[in-house]
Design an enzyme around this catalytic site. Structure first.
Site, PDB file in Angstrom:
ATOM      1  N   ARG A  29       0.958  -1.140   0.010  1.00 31.72           N
ATOM      2  CA  ARG A  29      -0.134  -0.079   0.142  1.00 31.72           C
ATOM      3  C   ARG A  29       0.702   1.193  -0.044  1.00 31.72           C
ATOM      4  O   ARG A  29       0.515   2.237  -0.712  1.00 31.72           O
ATOM      5  CB  ARG A  29      -0.902  -0.087   1.196  1.00 31.72           C
ATOM      6  CG  ARG A  29      -1.662   1.396   1.379  1.00 31.72           C
ATOM      7  CD  ARG A  29      -3.041   1.262   2.256  1.00 31.72           C
ATOM      8  NE  ARG A  29      -2.705   0.598   3.340  1.00 31.72           N
ATOM      9  CZ  ARG A  29      -2.057   0.540   4.457  1.00 31.72           C
ATOM     10  NH1 ARG A  29      -1.447   1.884   4.553  1.00 31.72           N
ATOM     11  NH2 ARG A  29      -2.094  -0.122   5.198  1.00 31.72           N
TER      12      ARG A  29
ATOM     13  N   TYR B  16     -17.248  16.382 -15.707  1.00 33.58           N
ATOM     14  CA  TYR B  16     -17.609  14.864 -15.552  1.00 33.58           C
ATOM     15  C   TYR B  16     -18.646  14.623 -14.740  1.00 33.58           C
ATOM     16  O   TYR B  16     -18.410  15.135 -13.574  1.00 33.58           O
ATOM     17  CB  TYR B  16     -16.228  14.044 -15.577  1.00 33.58           C
ATOM     18  CG  TYR B  16     -16.415  12.530 -15.336  1.00 33.58           C
ATOM     19  CD1 TYR B  16     -16.718  11.689 -16.344  1.00 33.58           C
ATOM     20  CD2 TYR B  16     -16.181  11.866 -14.079  1.00 33.58           C
ATOM     21  CE1 TYR B  16     -17.015  10.507 -16.381  1.00 33.58           C
ATOM     22  CE2 TYR B  16     -16.365  10.641 -13.869  1.00 33.58           C
ATOM     23  CZ  TYR B  16     -16.813   9.767 -15.112  1.00 33.58           C
ATOM     24  OH  TYR B  16     -17.094   8.479 -14.762  1.00 33.58           O
TER      25      TYR B  16
ATOM     26  N   ASP C   1      -8.257  17.983 -14.413  1.00 42.35           N
ATOM     27  CA  ASP C   1      -8.676  16.705 -15.019  1.00 42.35           C
ATOM     28  C   ASP C   1      -7.949  16.763 -16.463  1.00 42.35           C
ATOM     29  O   ASP C   1      -8.873  17.465 -17.247  1.00 42.35           O
ATOM     30  CB  ASP C   1      -9.955  16.331 -14.875  1.00 42.35           C
ATOM     31  CG  ASP C   1     -10.515  15.146 -15.342  1.00 42.35           C
ATOM     32  OD1 ASP C   1      -9.606  14.415 -16.151  1.00 42.35           O
ATOM     33  OD2 ASP C   1     -11.277  14.619 -14.816  1.00 42.35           O
TER      34      ASP C   1
ATOM     35  N   LYS D 241      -9.099   5.394 -19.293  1.00 41.91           N
ATOM     36  CA  LYS D 241      -9.239   5.933 -20.768  1.00 41.91           C
ATOM     37  C   LYS D 241      -7.773   5.968 -21.541  1.00 41.91           C
ATOM     38  O   LYS D 241      -7.408   4.634 -21.828  1.00 41.91           O
ATOM     39  CB  LYS D 241      -9.826   7.581 -20.462  1.00 41.91           C
ATOM     40  CG  LYS D 241     -10.797   7.537 -19.295  1.00 41.91           C
ATOM     41  CD  LYS D 241     -12.108   6.728 -19.699  1.00 41.91           C
ATOM     42  CE  LYS D 241     -13.037   6.820 -18.420  1.00 41.91           C
ATOM     43  NZ  LYS D 241     -13.432   7.884 -17.881  1.00 41.91           N
TER      44      LYS D 241
HETATM   45  C1  LIG Z   1     -13.825   8.288 -16.552  1.00 44.13           C
HETATM   46  C2  LIG Z   1     -13.511   9.761 -16.014  1.00 44.13           C
HETATM   47  C3  LIG Z   1     -13.264  10.084 -14.764  1.00 44.13           C
HETATM   48  C4  LIG Z   1     -13.313   8.976 -13.570  1.00 44.13           C
HETATM   49  O1  LIG Z   1     -12.473   7.966 -13.716  1.00 44.13           O
HETATM   50  P1  LIG Z   1     -12.615   6.537 -13.349  1.00 44.13           P
HETATM   51  O2  LIG Z   1     -11.327   5.765 -13.758  1.00 44.13           O
HETATM   52  O3  LIG Z   1     -14.011   6.024 -14.011  1.00 44.13           O
HETATM   53  O4  LIG Z   1     -12.732   6.229 -11.732  1.00 44.13           O
HETATM   54  C5  LIG Z   1     -12.898  11.454 -14.492  1.00 44.13           C
HETATM   55  N1  LIG Z   1     -12.891  12.370 -15.344  1.00 44.13           N
HETATM   56  C6  LIG Z   1     -12.880  12.045 -16.767  1.00 44.13           C
HETATM   57  C7  LIG Z   1     -12.834  13.248 -17.679  1.00 44.13           C
HETATM   58  C8  LIG Z   1     -13.446  10.777 -17.165  1.00 44.13           C
HETATM   59  O5  LIG Z   1     -13.863  10.573 -18.372  1.00 44.13           O
END
Ligand SMILES: *Cc1c(COP(=O)(O)O)cnc(C)c1O
Length: 392
Positions: A47, A99, A171, A196
């Site tokens: 961890r 998001y 983000d 992604k």
């Molecule tokens: C998918 C996504 C998230 C969240 O990520 P997870 O891996 O699904 O927890 C946050 N911001 C954006 C822009 C996303 O496309």
């Protein structure tokens, strides 16, 4: 410093000294033998640190031009860790093009702990300036807004925030470090849903944070180690593997996206196309300035996400989303397979309906994640879906 593609392949992936393997072994161990009682080696407990996770963090730090990164069990866990730097009474100013999961975290989890949240159109710098309050501690924004593909002036937002002593987080999931590196614009924290583009193959879930300030890394590391949402070794390996082809995937997918966006814009059935690479995009000039910095205009890429609106009823919009064969009807994005979805009922269903209306997330929006298939096949797939509603 060597180029992006070279670093994506070699940084954090040195030849294994024990075996000569050109790919690092995956370290599944949960605990590590120590040199003596009270003496600690490089790793002690998974961890707190794991060699496979560290390797991924090292690669990503190099790609984001940071000083350190942290890999989490999901993108949401990464954003949550940032909000755990805040205390009751603190205020978050968030971008209105956000998001759905981040919206839910801020409004349903953070608010319950006494944190206040307001949303502002981050493309309006005067509104951002006015939105920063005495108690504002964090500005949270997306490098390409979701789902309206808004582009914000990150250097100016970083400046505004610094003047007021406010932390900034971006983000960068849609932008990817290939096309956009927010730390270089003075942003404090870059976040990715590694689910992604970084992973890139729709087969793992993860999240990351990267920073340029060692003290900030220490604070976030403390939160992660204390709360435990770390990325497991196997997924760390998968994301590391994804990073090796990140540049080539993102560039090629973005090239197809540009082609499709221009084509969509030419169709009478399409009311509007939101894509930062189109001259019709409201922040096209800004996008050209901030994205893919080192490339001449003709080679610049603007990401592989497209949002568009049809001149069609809600029922027909749904039918289009349900009629494609190559574009799978699914949330998520950024992988080699193309996806289609309807933000109002899918990715942004967790928005309050009045916030959806206020922020232009209409029922007729369709969002595409353009994959790595042949672009002519993708075009034909969309065309036959459009024909299915025009015939009736
Ligand atoms: C998918 C996504 C998230 C969240 O990520 P997870 O891996 O699904 O927890 C946050 N911001 C954006 C822009 C996303 O496309």
């Amino acid at each position: 410093m060597s180029g992006f593609r070279t670093r994506a392949i070699h940084v954090g992936n040195e030849v294994d000294p024990a075996t000569g393997a050109v790919v690092r072994p995956v370290h599944f161990a949960s605990t590590f033998q120590q040199p003596g009682a009270g003496e600690w080696g490089s790793f002690d407990y998974s961890r707190s640190g794991n060699p496979t996770r560290s390797a991924l963090q090292e690669t990503l730090t190099s790609l984001e031009d940071g000083c350190g990164s942290l890999a989490f069990s999901s993108g949401m866990a990464a954003i949550h860790a940032v909000t755990m730097l805040l205390r009751s009474g603190d205020h978050v100013l968030a971008g209105s093009d956000m998001y759905g999961g981040a919206y839910r975290l801020l409004h349903k989890i953070c608010k319950a702990t006494g944190i206040t949240v307001s949303m502002v159109d981050m493309t309006d710098l005067a509104a951002v300036g006015a939105g920063i309050r005495e108690d504002t501690r964090l500005i949270w924004v997306e490098s390409i807004g979701n789902p309206r593909m808004s582009i914000v002036d990150l250097p100016e937002i970083a400046k505004l925030a610094k003047q007021r002593g406010v932390l900034t987080g971006v983000d960068n999931t849609f932008g990817t470090p290939v096309l956009m590196r927010p730390l270089q614009w003075g942003i404090d924290i870059v976040m990715h849903s590694a689910t992604k583009y970084l992973g890139g193959h729709s087969d793992c879930l993860g999240g990351t944070l990267s920073v340029a300030d060692p003290d900030l890394w220490d604070r976030l590391y403390f939160v992660q180690n204390a709360t435990g949402a770390v990325l497991d070794p196997m997924t760390s390996f998968l994301v590391s593997r994804g990073l090796k082809t990140l540049d080539i995937r993102v560039r090629e997918q973005s090239r197809s996206a540009m082609h499709l966006a221009e084509w969509l814009e030419s169709l009478p059935l399409v009311r509007s196309v939101l894509y930062p690479g189109l001259k019709s995009h409201p922040q096209y000039a800004l996008a050209s300035h901030l994205f893919d910095q080192d490339r001449p205009t003709a080679d610049k890429r603007f990401g592989a996400m497209i949002t568009f609106e049809l001149n069609a009823s809600l029922e027909d919009v749904k039918r289009v989303c349900e009629s494609t064969k190559l574009f799978h009807l699914a949330v998520s994005l950024g992988a080699v397979e193309s996806l289609i979805e309807q933000p109002a009922t899918m990715s942004h269903a967790s928005y309050a309906p009045e916030d959806r209306a206020k922020h232009g997330i209409t029922d007729s929006l369709i969002r595409l994640s353009v994959g790595l298939e042949d672009v002519e096949d993708l075009k034909a797939d969309l065309m036959s879906a459009f024909e299915s509603i025009q015939r009736t």
